[in-house]
Design an enzyme around this catalytic site. Structure first.
Site, PDB file in Angstrom:
ATOM      1  N   CYS A 283       2.196  -3.166 -16.369  1.00 58.18           N
ATOM      2  CA  CYS A 283       1.300  -3.120 -15.165  1.00 58.18           C
ATOM      3  C   CYS A 283       1.994  -4.879 -14.976  1.00 58.18           C
ATOM      4  O   CYS A 283       1.647  -5.868 -15.958  1.00 58.18           O
ATOM      5  CB  CYS A 283      -0.195  -3.552 -15.367  1.00 58.18           C
ATOM      6  SG  CYS A 283      -0.773  -4.183 -14.307  1.00 58.18           S
TER       7      CYS A 283
ATOM      8  N   HIS B  18      -2.231   4.946 -10.812  1.00 54.46           N
ATOM      9  CA  HIS B  18      -2.127   3.361 -11.252  1.00 54.46           C
ATOM     10  C   HIS B  18      -2.743   2.302  -9.999  1.00 54.46           C
ATOM     11  O   HIS B  18      -3.248   1.456 -10.143  1.00 54.46           O
ATOM     12  CB  HIS B  18      -1.135   3.709 -12.250  1.00 54.46           C
ATOM     13  CG  HIS B  18      -1.367   2.099 -12.586  1.00 54.46           C
ATOM     14  ND1 HIS B  18      -0.567   1.291 -14.263  1.00 54.46           N
ATOM     15  CD2 HIS B  18      -0.603   0.660 -12.022  1.00 54.46           C
ATOM     16  CE1 HIS B  18      -0.657  -0.010 -14.233  1.00 54.46           C
ATOM     17  NE2 HIS B  18      -0.688  -0.567 -12.653  1.00 54.46           N
ATOM     18  N   GLU B  19      -1.932   2.518  -9.403  1.00 49.64           N
ATOM     19  CA  GLU B  19      -1.916   1.512  -7.920  1.00 49.64           C
ATOM     20  C   GLU B  19      -3.080   1.531  -7.205  1.00 49.64           C
ATOM     21  O   GLU B  19      -3.394   0.863  -7.032  1.00 49.64           O
ATOM     22  CB  GLU B  19      -0.492   1.772  -7.135  1.00 49.64           C
ATOM     23  CG  GLU B  19       0.856   1.867  -7.872  1.00 49.64           C
ATOM     24  CD  GLU B  19       0.579  -0.344  -8.910  1.00 49.64           C
ATOM     25  OE1 GLU B  19       0.429  -0.574  -8.103  1.00 49.64           O
ATOM     26  OE2 GLU B  19       1.743   0.173 -10.069  1.00 49.64           O
TER      27      GLU B  19
ATOM     28  N   HIS C 271      -6.291  -0.342  -8.842  1.00 48.00           N
ATOM     29  CA  HIS C 271      -5.681  -1.240  -8.665  1.00 48.00           C
ATOM     30  C   HIS C 271      -6.194  -2.033  -7.110  1.00 48.00           C
ATOM     31  O   HIS C 271      -6.969  -2.862  -7.020  1.00 48.00           O
ATOM     32  CB  HIS C 271      -4.471  -1.633  -7.762  1.00 48.00           C
ATOM     33  CG  HIS C 271      -3.552  -2.338  -9.435  1.00 48.00           C
ATOM     34  ND1 HIS C 271      -3.678  -3.614  -9.680  1.00 48.00           N
ATOM     35  CD2 HIS C 271      -2.779  -2.238  -9.570  1.00 48.00           C
ATOM     36  CE1 HIS C 271      -2.976  -3.767 -11.497  1.00 48.00           C
ATOM     37  NE2 HIS C 271      -2.061  -2.383 -10.863  1.00 48.00           N
TER      38      HIS C 271
END
Ligand code: NI
Length: 177
Positions: free
Chosen positions: A100, A142-143, A146
């Site tokens: 990341c 993953h994104e 965030h």
């Protein structure tokens, strides 16, 4: 072209839940998307979420085209995804290594859903609705994490599989992050 500073783990802004985008097609959103693309390309990232540059909106971008940071990964089409909604397809998960831009120099083994439907809005306001698997599904999860204030280290089940990229993968050029 503006390359923005990427916030690093420890910054409390990375822990906040981002707000939905109310309107697409605004000048402010266009500028945000341009900055995100410039920043992601400059840092050779596979994806970037708006909160990583300090903007608390539900916007992510991602795309992988033979990225040297992910030498084994299949390519993922460049995508701008606004107000994403994720729906896992089945319960199967698989482990994969992640890095990341907000956790530079490190990699961890993270379980993610193998197959995933994602919906959202493109930059032109048109709907996006895709069902994907493997690395593509991993990048999206993953994104979007965030946007909910979650960095991948919190998803690692076995912290012995978390470490510095150049130690874990000494033969690969994974860049600085
Ligand atoms: Ni990230």
């Amino acid at each position: 072209m503006t390359i923005r500073e990427v916030l690093k783990m420890g910054d409390p802004r990375l822990l906040e839940v981002a707000a939905p985008v109310a309107r697409v097609g605004t000048a402010a959103l266009r500028e945000l998307l341009t900055d995100m693309q410039d920043t992601m390309r400059h840092l050779r990232g596979a994806g970037l979420a708006a909160p990583q540059i300090g903007v608390g909106l539900r916007v992510v971008i991602f795309g992988v085209d033979q990225n040297p940071r992910y030498p084994d990964a299949e390519s993922v089409p460049f995508t701008i995804l606004i107000n994403p909604v994720l729906t896992p397809v089945g319960k199967a998960q698989e482990d994969g290594w992640e890095g990341c831009l907000s956790v530079p120099g490190m990699r961890g083994l993270v379980p993610r859903y193998r197959e995933l439907r994602y919906q959202g809005i493109a930059a032109d306001g048109k709907p996006i609705d895709r069902t994907v698997r493997g690395f593509h599904a991993r990048v999206v999860q993953h994104e979007v994490d965030h946007l909910d204030g979650i960095l991948y280290p919190r998803r690692i089940r076995d912290l012995t599989r978390f470490g510095f990229s150049d130690v874990l993968f000494p033969d690969q050029d994974l860049g600085d992050d």
